[in-house]
Enzyme design. Sequence first.
Site, PDB file in Angstrom:
ATOM      1  N   HIS A  35      -7.150  -7.206 -47.639  1.00 29.17           N
ATOM      2  CA  HIS A  35      -6.285  -7.760 -46.598  1.00 29.17           C
ATOM      3  C   HIS A  35      -6.476  -7.059 -45.259  1.00 29.17           C
ATOM      4  CE1 HIS A  35      -3.807  -5.016 -49.127  1.00 29.17           C
ATOM      5  NE2 HIS A  35      -3.506  -4.488 -47.968  1.00 29.17           N
ATOM      6  N   HIS A  55      -5.937   1.230 -40.106  1.00 28.33           N
ATOM      7  CA  HIS A  55      -6.394  -0.131 -40.418  1.00 28.33           C
ATOM      8  C   HIS A  55      -6.047  -1.032 -39.234  1.00 28.33           C
ATOM      9  CE1 HIS A  55      -2.157  -0.038 -41.600  1.00 28.33           C
ATOM     10  NE2 HIS A  55      -2.172  -1.289 -41.159  1.00 28.33           N
ATOM     11  N   HIS A  88      -5.050  -5.276 -37.738  1.00 27.50           N
ATOM     12  CA  HIS A  88      -4.588  -6.655 -37.936  1.00 27.50           C
ATOM     13  C   HIS A  88      -5.188  -7.461 -36.797  1.00 27.50           C
ATOM     14  CE1 HIS A  88      -1.366  -5.247 -40.750  1.00 27.50           C
ATOM     15  NE2 HIS A  88      -1.466  -4.169 -39.996  1.00 27.50           N
ATOM     16  N   GLU A 135       0.490  -7.567 -34.292  1.00 27.12           N
ATOM     17  CA  GLU A 135       1.756  -7.730 -35.045  1.00 27.12           C
ATOM     18  C   GLU A 135       2.934  -7.570 -34.076  1.00 27.12           C
ATOM     19  OE1 GLU A 135       1.355  -5.339 -38.832  1.00 27.12           O
ATOM     20  OE2 GLU A 135       1.068  -7.422 -39.437  1.00 27.12           O
ATOM     21  N   HIS A 168      -3.339   0.340 -36.572  1.00 23.84           N
ATOM     22  CA  HIS A 168      -2.229   1.132 -37.109  1.00 23.84           C
ATOM     23  C   HIS A 168      -2.744   2.439 -37.700  1.00 23.84           C
ATOM     24  CE1 HIS A 168       0.426  -2.692 -37.671  1.00 23.84           C
ATOM     25  NE2 HIS A 168       0.502  -2.190 -36.445  1.00 23.84           N
ATOM     26  N   THR A 192       4.553  -3.535 -42.576  1.00 26.87           N
ATOM     27  CA  THR A 192       4.477  -4.964 -42.199  1.00 26.87           C
ATOM     28  C   THR A 192       3.788  -5.796 -43.285  1.00 26.87           C
ATOM     29  OG1 THR A 192       2.325  -4.732 -41.131  1.00 26.87           O
ATOM     30  CG2 THR A 192       4.299  -4.359 -39.752  1.00 26.87           C
TER      31      THR A 192
HETATM   32  N1  LIG Z   1       0.852  -2.444 -41.550  1.00 24.62           N
HETATM   33  S1  LIG Z   1       1.587  -1.050 -41.856  1.00 24.62           S
HETATM   34  O1  LIG Z   1       1.031   0.019 -41.034  1.00 24.62           O
HETATM   35  O2  LIG Z   1       3.016  -1.246 -41.709  1.00 24.62           O
HETATM   36  C1  LIG Z   1       1.299  -0.572 -43.472  1.00 24.62           C
HETATM   37  C2  LIG Z   1       1.395  -1.321 -44.595  1.00 24.62           C
HETATM   38  C3  LIG Z   1       1.066  -0.614 -45.784  1.00 24.62           C
HETATM   39  C4  LIG Z   1       0.718   0.670 -45.560  1.00 24.62           C
HETATM   40  S2  LIG Z   1       0.218   1.854 -46.713  1.00 24.62           S
HETATM   41  O3  LIG Z   1      -1.102   1.544 -47.128  1.00 24.62           O
HETATM   42  O4  LIG Z   1       0.356   3.130 -46.059  1.00 24.62           O
HETATM   43  N2  LIG Z   1       1.126   1.753 -47.960  1.00 24.62           N
HETATM   44  C5  LIG Z   1       2.346   2.470 -47.931  1.00 24.62           C
HETATM   45  C6  LIG Z   1       2.676   2.818 -49.314  1.00 24.62           C
HETATM   46  C7  LIG Z   1       2.231   3.909 -50.009  1.00 24.62           C
HETATM   47  C8  LIG Z   1       2.765   3.950 -51.287  1.00 24.62           C
HETATM   48  C9  LIG Z   1       3.598   2.913 -51.624  1.00 24.62           C
HETATM   49  S3  LIG Z   1       3.674   1.852 -50.287  1.00 24.62           S
HETATM   50  S4  LIG Z   1       0.795   1.000 -43.921  1.00 24.62           S
HETATM   51 ZN   LIG Z   2      -0.685  -2.359 -40.351  1.00 25.14          ZN
END
Ligand SMILES: NS(=O)(=O)c1ccc(S(=O)(=O)NCc2cccs2)s1
Ligand SMILES: [Zn+2]
Length: 258
Positions: free
Chosen positions: A66, A96, A98, A108, A121, A201
Amino acid sequence: TSYWGQGVIPLTGPSSWHQSFPVAKDGSRQSPVDIRNEETERDPTLQPLVLKYDPRSSKTIANNGHSIQVDFDDTTDQSVLKGGPVTGSYRLRQFHFHWGSCDGRGSEHLVDGASFAAELHLVHWNSEKYADVANAAIEPDGLAVVGVFLKIGAANPALQKLLDAFDSVQKENTKADFKNFDPSTLLPPCLDFWTYLGSLTTPPLLESVIWHVLKEPITVSSGQMEQFRSLKFTANKPMQDNFRPPQPLKGRKVRRNF
Ligand SMILES: NS(=O)(=O)c1ccc(S(=O)(=O)NCc2cccs2)s1
Ligand SMILES: [Zn+2]
């Protein structure tokens, strides 16, 4: 799971996430938001944002189905965020992007209703209070994410170093070494920011993010945006439009340090 509607299940885009993640609809601090600058509050007590990144902590680049993501060694405080609204030190875990299917959309966060072509991000977690990112991600002060807008303009040489690595991660769930990359090369010269309490997000949309959205964008050329769109989602679909639309502020105040 394909979050962005590219899967075989018809309803997998952001509008259906609430079925598996009720916080998408019931949450009080969902992200992203449309930053109406007139309604933000200048807060002179906000400290300057300090981002100290060590290129030796960069590890791999991955297409996770994604987004395109660069992961960092977060076993020690090599690359950290300090200052801004937070006390303590947050460790860089990954960054990463978007982006859209065309240059007119893709970010976003919005500023006064306007989208940018893409948004970077940089994800950090509170390493003073929690043991790892998973434990931090369930805490209201667990994560600090820096958002950087990408605006169509001159080609960006720092971004090109990243794009040149895309050939090895075209397909979903592929990963390659990506060493000695300095993420500060992707930052604008001025670190003025808006900050507010928000969420991830993407699912699981956890309400654990202190957002820092930089006012100054970096540039990306249309050709470079095409290279982002050459990456593949699941089912061999071009990876694009992987952004969540803005969510209600529900009474939150967005502060700025400029
Ligand atoms: N678009 S954003 O920056 O808001 C992200 C979405 C997901 C993210 S993560 O890969 O850091 N996962 C977070 C997690 C780790 C363990 C359980 S949930 S950062
Ligand atoms: Zn993000």
